[in-house]
Design a protein around this motif. Sequence first.
Motif, PDB file in Angstrom:
ATOM      1  N   THR A 146     -61.468  29.184  57.968  1.00  0.00           N
ATOM      2  CA  THR A 146     -61.045  30.090  56.902  1.00  0.00           C
ATOM      3  C   THR A 146     -62.059  31.212  56.785  1.00  0.00           C
ATOM      4  O   THR A 146     -63.098  31.214  57.425  1.00  0.00           O
ATOM      5  CB  THR A 146     -60.993  29.367  55.549  1.00  0.00           C
ATOM      6  OG1 THR A 146     -62.330  29.002  55.187  1.00  0.00           O
ATOM      7  CG2 THR A 146     -60.116  28.142  55.622  1.00  0.00           C
ATOM      8  N   GLU A 147     -61.743  32.094  55.886  1.00  0.00           N
ATOM      9  CA  GLU A 147     -62.668  33.175  55.610  1.00  0.00           C
ATOM     10  C   GLU A 147     -63.887  32.649  54.903  1.00  0.00           C
ATOM     11  O   GLU A 147     -63.827  31.660  54.180  1.00  0.00           O
ATOM     12  CB  GLU A 147     -62.000  34.218  54.710  1.00  0.00           C
ATOM     13  CG  GLU A 147     -61.061  35.125  55.447  1.00  0.00           C
ATOM     14  CD  GLU A 147     -60.548  36.227  54.518  1.00  0.00           C
ATOM     15  OE1 GLU A 147     -60.201  37.295  55.020  1.00  0.00           O
ATOM     16  OE2 GLU A 147     -60.508  35.976  53.294  1.00  0.00           O
ATOM     17  N   GLN A 149     -66.483  32.755  51.930  1.00  0.00           N
ATOM     18  CA  GLN A 149     -66.427  33.203  50.558  1.00  0.00           C
ATOM     19  C   GLN A 149     -67.730  32.976  49.830  1.00  0.00           C
ATOM     20  O   GLN A 149     -68.430  32.013  50.088  1.00  0.00           O
ATOM     21  CB  GLN A 149     -65.405  32.428  49.740  1.00  0.00           C
ATOM     22  CG  GLN A 149     -64.398  31.664  50.443  1.00  0.00           C
ATOM     23  CD  GLN A 149     -63.108  31.783  49.633  1.00  0.00           C
ATOM     24  OE1 GLN A 149     -63.121  32.193  48.482  1.00  0.00           O
ATOM     25  NE2 GLN A 149     -62.014  31.472  50.253  1.00  0.00           N
ATOM     26  N   VAL A 157     -59.917  27.736  45.915  1.00  0.00           N
ATOM     27  CA  VAL A 157     -59.477  28.392  47.138  1.00  0.00           C
ATOM     28  C   VAL A 157     -58.115  27.847  47.505  1.00  0.00           C
ATOM     29  O   VAL A 157     -57.955  26.657  47.731  1.00  0.00           O
ATOM     30  CB  VAL A 157     -60.473  28.134  48.286  1.00  0.00           C
ATOM     31  CG1 VAL A 157     -59.949  28.719  49.571  1.00  0.00           C
ATOM     32  CG2 VAL A 157     -61.833  28.709  47.932  1.00  0.00           C
ATOM     33  N   TYR A 158     -57.153  28.768  47.560  1.00  0.00           N
ATOM     34  CA  TYR A 158     -55.814  28.349  47.972  1.00  0.00           C
ATOM     35  C   TYR A 158     -55.689  28.611  49.460  1.00  0.00           C
ATOM     36  O   TYR A 158     -55.615  29.756  49.902  1.00  0.00           O
ATOM     37  CB  TYR A 158     -54.764  29.156  47.222  1.00  0.00           C
ATOM     38  CG  TYR A 158     -54.766  28.894  45.721  1.00  0.00           C
ATOM     39  CD1 TYR A 158     -55.599  29.625  44.878  1.00  0.00           C
ATOM     40  CD2 TYR A 158     -53.934  27.910  45.170  1.00  0.00           C
ATOM     41  CE1 TYR A 158     -55.607  29.371  43.523  1.00  0.00           C
ATOM     42  CE2 TYR A 158     -53.936  27.660  43.816  1.00  0.00           C
ATOM     43  CZ  TYR A 158     -54.782  28.398  42.987  1.00  0.00           C
ATOM     44  OH  TYR A 158     -54.786  28.149  41.653  1.00  0.00           O
ATOM     45  N   LEU A 159     -55.681  27.560  50.225  1.00  0.00           N
ATOM     46  CA  LEU A 159     -55.658  27.732  51.663  1.00  0.00           C
ATOM     47  C   LEU A 159     -54.429  28.502  52.124  1.00  0.00           C
ATOM     48  O   LEU A 159     -54.454  29.178  53.148  1.00  0.00           O
ATOM     49  CB  LEU A 159     -55.711  26.379  52.370  1.00  0.00           C
ATOM     50  CG  LEU A 159     -57.093  25.729  52.350  1.00  0.00           C
ATOM     51  CD1 LEU A 159     -57.076  24.397  53.092  1.00  0.00           C
ATOM     52  CD2 LEU A 159     -58.125  26.635  52.996  1.00  0.00           C
ATOM     53  N   ASP A 162     -55.354  32.148  52.202  1.00  0.00           N
ATOM     54  CA  ASP A 162     -56.473  32.583  53.030  1.00  0.00           C
ATOM     55  C   ASP A 162     -55.975  33.444  54.193  1.00  0.00           C
ATOM     56  O   ASP A 162     -55.041  33.079  54.895  1.00  0.00           O
ATOM     57  CB  ASP A 162     -57.213  31.352  53.545  1.00  0.00           C
ATOM     58  CG  ASP A 162     -58.512  31.722  54.215  1.00  0.00           C
ATOM     59  OD1 ASP A 162     -58.448  32.098  55.405  1.00  0.00           O
ATOM     60  OD2 ASP A 162     -59.542  31.660  53.532  1.00  0.00           O
ATOM     61  N   ASN A 163     -56.622  34.582  54.400  1.00  0.00           N
ATOM     62  CA  ASN A 163     -56.114  35.536  55.406  1.00  0.00           C
ATOM     63  C   ASN A 163     -56.165  34.989  56.817  1.00  0.00           C
ATOM     64  O   ASN A 163     -55.236  35.157  57.590  1.00  0.00           O
ATOM     65  CB  ASN A 163     -56.920  36.843  55.338  1.00  0.00           C
ATOM     66  CG  ASN A 163     -56.490  37.645  54.121  1.00  0.00           C
ATOM     67  OD1 ASN A 163     -55.327  37.679  53.780  1.00  0.00           O
ATOM     68  ND2 ASN A 163     -57.447  38.291  53.465  1.00  0.00           N
ATOM     69  N   ARG A 164     -57.268  34.343  57.143  1.00  0.00           N
ATOM     70  CA  ARG A 164     -57.393  33.841  58.508  1.00  0.00           C
ATOM     71  C   ARG A 164     -56.357  32.747  58.768  1.00  0.00           C
ATOM     72  O   ARG A 164     -55.756  32.659  59.818  1.00  0.00           O
ATOM     73  CB  ARG A 164     -58.790  33.304  58.738  1.00  0.00           C
ATOM     74  CG  ARG A 164     -59.819  34.415  58.768  1.00  0.00           C
ATOM     75  CD  ARG A 164     -61.167  33.890  59.145  1.00  0.00           C
ATOM     76  NE  ARG A 164     -61.240  33.592  60.585  1.00  0.00           N
ATOM     77  CZ  ARG A 164     -62.381  33.303  61.196  1.00  0.00           C
ATOM     78  NH1 ARG A 164     -63.500  33.245  60.505  1.00  0.00           N
ATOM     79  NH2 ARG A 164     -62.404  33.042  62.490  1.00  0.00           N
ATOM     80  N   ARG A 166     -53.537  32.511  57.342  1.00  0.00           N
ATOM     81  CA  ARG A 166     -52.210  33.126  57.435  1.00  0.00           C
ATOM     82  C   ARG A 166     -52.012  33.792  58.786  1.00  0.00           C
ATOM     83  O   ARG A 166     -50.949  33.718  59.396  1.00  0.00           O
ATOM     84  CB  ARG A 166     -52.013  34.153  56.309  1.00  0.00           C
ATOM     85  CG  ARG A 166     -51.545  33.455  55.042  1.00  0.00           C
ATOM     86  CD  ARG A 166     -51.710  34.288  53.822  1.00  0.00           C
ATOM     87  NE  ARG A 166     -50.970  35.542  53.917  1.00  0.00           N
ATOM     88  CZ  ARG A 166     -50.982  36.453  52.968  1.00  0.00           C
ATOM     89  NH1 ARG A 166     -51.695  36.239  51.883  1.00  0.00           N
ATOM     90  NH2 ARG A 166     -50.328  37.571  53.096  1.00  0.00           N
TER      91      ARG A 166
END
Lengths: 443, 342, 336
Positions: A146-147, A149, A157-159, A162-164, A166
């Motif tokens: 994940t990114e 933080q 943190v809502y996985l 998470d941009n990575r 996604r």
Amino acid sequence: MSSLRRYFKQLIGYPTAILGLLLIFILIGVAAYTIVTIPYERAIDLWRGHEESWVENPRNARPKWVNYFREGQLPETLVMSTQDPEATKLEQDLDGIRLVTSTLSFDYHYDDFPSEIILFFTSSAEEQRPFVVTTWILPDGRRLETEAQALASEQRVYLSLDNRVRRALGQTPAETGLFSDQDGELLKGTYQLEIQGYLFEDSSDFDAKLVVYGKVHGWAGTDHMRRDLMVALMWGAPLALAFGLLAALGSTIATFIISAIGAWYGGWVDALIQRITEVNLILPVMPVLIMVGTLYSRSIWTMLGMVILLSIFGGGIKTYRSVFLQIKTAPYMDAARAYGASNMRLIFRYVIPRMIPVLIPSFITSIPSFVFLEASLALLGLGDPTLPTWGKLLQDAFSNGAIFKGHYYWVLEPAVLLMITGLSFAMVGFALDRIFNPRLRGL
Amino acid sequence: MRNGVLLSVRDLHTWFEMRRLGFFHVGYVRAVDGVSFDLRRGECLAIVGESGCGKSTLIRTILALETPSKGEVIFENRLVSGIEPRHIKWYRSQVGYVQQDPYAALPPFMTIRQILDEPLRINGIPSKREREWRIKQALTEMKLTPVEDFLHKFPHMLSGGQQQRVVLARARILNPKLLVADEPISMLDASVRVEVLQLLRRTQEELDLAAIYVTHDLSTVRHFSERIFVMYGAQVVEQATTSELLEHPSHPYTQALLDAIAEPDAENARRMRVVPAGDPPSLLRPPPGCRFFERCPHAMEGLCENEEPPDFVLSRFHRVKCWLYQDEKVLSADERAEKEIS
Amino acid sequence: MLRVEDLVVHYRTRAGTVQAVDGVSFSLGKGRTLAVLGESGCGKSSLGRGLLRLLPRNVKTYSGSIFIGDLDTMALGNHRYRRDVRWQRLALVPQAAMNTLNPVLKVGYQVAEPLLVHRQVNHKSEAFKKVSGLFSLLGLSSDFLNRYAFELSGGMRQRVAIAMALIADPDVVILDEPTSALDLLTQANIMNVLKQIKKDMGMTFIFITHDVGTASELADDVAVMYAGEIVELARAGDFYTNPRHPYSEKLMASVPTLREEKELQFIAGQPPSLINPPVGCRFAARCHKRLPQCAEQEPPMVNVDRGSQVKCWLYQQSDALIGGGENEERRSSFGA
């Protein structure tokens, strides 16, 4: 008192009455148990739905026992925390920066994907916040990072956001993607979450909690605010019983007294009461209650008061009055007056004992109608907003589209309980009616 | 007591107000319209009439269960009509009341013991032992034995005859001086009637009671009373001793009543009875003249329909309210005052 | 005209089986009136209703034969019975009939209703014409056709109830206590009306009552009922002068009479419960002429002179037995 025993014996003779009594007993038992185990203050607090109380519950989860009827087992919620004894924790020193690596692992053997995945971080630091990178490790060895933080003292943190994650999963939502193999099929096995935290201060620290939300929870399921429905279902019992009983008691006693006054004095008093009753019978109860609820107050006590007020001058007055008149003109009343009974004595020793067998069946059969009345008011949005009643549950269910979304349990559970309550009182009431009204016995 | 008179009824009128919708006055139902008589201890008076003639209202007024609109009821020289209930409590223990429907006269939710206990408790007999004794005594006198069998029973467990005997027991349990019986046997079976009638008679004789026996069945009066009043349309139309009335019925209504009685005789089936047609007069708007005018076979046009006949004296104890006897003496006010009946 | 054989009507209740009518047999000739005398609880009302097959839901046994003319009505199914027999051949004026009139219908319509239901007439006006004729026969003016029940006095209502029973021209009319709720003069009036109908229409009546005196106004034959059974059956003339069964004797002795001085007698005790009738003669416990065998064996119905029948051991003679196959021919009937 021996007559009480007589009546009881007769009541037992009706199988429906036995069933009704049993159910009422169970309801009272549940009510009592609930009040003891979850005291009122706590229940209200819980029901307010502060996120903290319910945070580990899934949303809109079905009851646990549906799994007995399914082939594929729906997942339960799994909670893994760095504070667990099984969690591993490694500390490394990198030029003054402490790298703490914790690994949370769990076994996933269910047949369906989880509903949500949330990581809860708590950290303590004076100035420089810790930094965290998590890696999701699937049973087949694939890893997803994940990114990174920075952590606030409390962070979620809502996985799925998470941009990575996604980017890695594309269209597939995280709950599905993180749990499936290369072909998109559910992957069972041991999953791990590796958390690497960079701490910049000696005193700073962090803890993580991974919650993999399931799709079933508890005996009754949960609602849209993650609240365990059992609380509301259990608390609904004493509330329904209390409302029904108080309303029935209040209206029966009030009706009794007023019809007695009318029948006793006759003349214009009686005529006045009858005219008021007739007008009141035409008035629709619901709209009046809606008006009061909308314009004045929705508190349960106000509603209770209004309900009683409106039902006092109802059909009961006519029935009781006719019985009163029968009693009043009964020859034994004349005879009693002839041997000197005072009015007081007549009322308490002659009229009331004769009236009670008439009052009791209608009292008992009116209880469920008040319970339903409260539920209907709640359904219309006029229920007391703070109380966890069955009607409130139904209202929540409807306003959240429970039926459209397939959350049938949300509607069925309170409905079934309402029906059982109504049925049990009705069965007992009808049996009592047959006992006290011998002419109905043949039916 | 003046001349040993126990009960004195003077010019009694009991009218009920009729209202529509509870508010609007329509008129008066004149249930009792001018009744007077005296009664001594040990005397039995029968009041005969059909339903709606006012006999039930008459005795209810005598029992102070209704307030008269005019006239008085005097018991042992004290006024009892129109007095507040708490001031005539003493009167209640002096009168026994036997009603028509034995089942309805007993509160269905009380045991026989409780039923008989009530009058005792109300009239202040504190000692439980004495009450128990009196209850057992009353039941024994009414031949409801063994007593223990009956004490705990409820009225519906008893037969009609037994129920009426309980009513009679309740009526005499306070040792009253006056007994009032309103059609006491009309709802009982034929074979039981005699038993209850005999018990009534015995009670009256043993306790030397003054008794008023109301009935519509003339054939029973011979067995119970020495005087008869015949009531029609809220008035007493004929009064006499029993034997005199049965031998010389004078008022056309009395004659019609006697003719209408069907005694067991197979010949009855072969002949029609002479019966006046029509119905009793309305008590709301009674006719101006004689109330029997419309049905009377001897009605005299002009007289009977316009003027109410006064009481004519036929013999010492025999009076008729009928214009047929206008040649007889009329009862004057003085004579009314010193009227004595043996 | 009417012949009843061994009619049994038993009801099922919580306390047990009520044997209301326990083997009743009698015959009735055309144009004659049978008075059924009995006190409350003897089963006479059940008999009346049983004859018309008006049975409550808890009926347990209903058997026997009821012959109207040659037709055994018991053999008919309920539907045919309702269509052909009830009210058209047998009619009933129930107890307190004046209180059973429908308060919201005009009395003229109520009386016409049986005609319309059974389609005996083609048009409503025909029905009302018939009602009008019947009303005048009963002494009711024709403006009563359009009145409601509450506008009529008790006597008038009773006449309406009688009209309702007569309207379909039945063969037999059963009257259950037609005058007990009425005043003395009204009673006499109604009895006159019934006598008139009996004379003019030759109607056959069954008159059920507890009033021994009133029964004599109409009766040609008398049947005395006790505890579900007929204990005496005789012609009225014989019965009123010389009642045979001990119960009948006591019943006569308990009726107060105005004209003759007599010592009134009553019967101590109560009738037996119909739920468990006693063994032997049901009147034995209260009988003043009881024989030793009375409490053990039920007496059969025997013929006595002049066509009377009594159910009592006092009159038992072996060759006068009624009932049983070989004695069929000996069954006495009244002018059938």
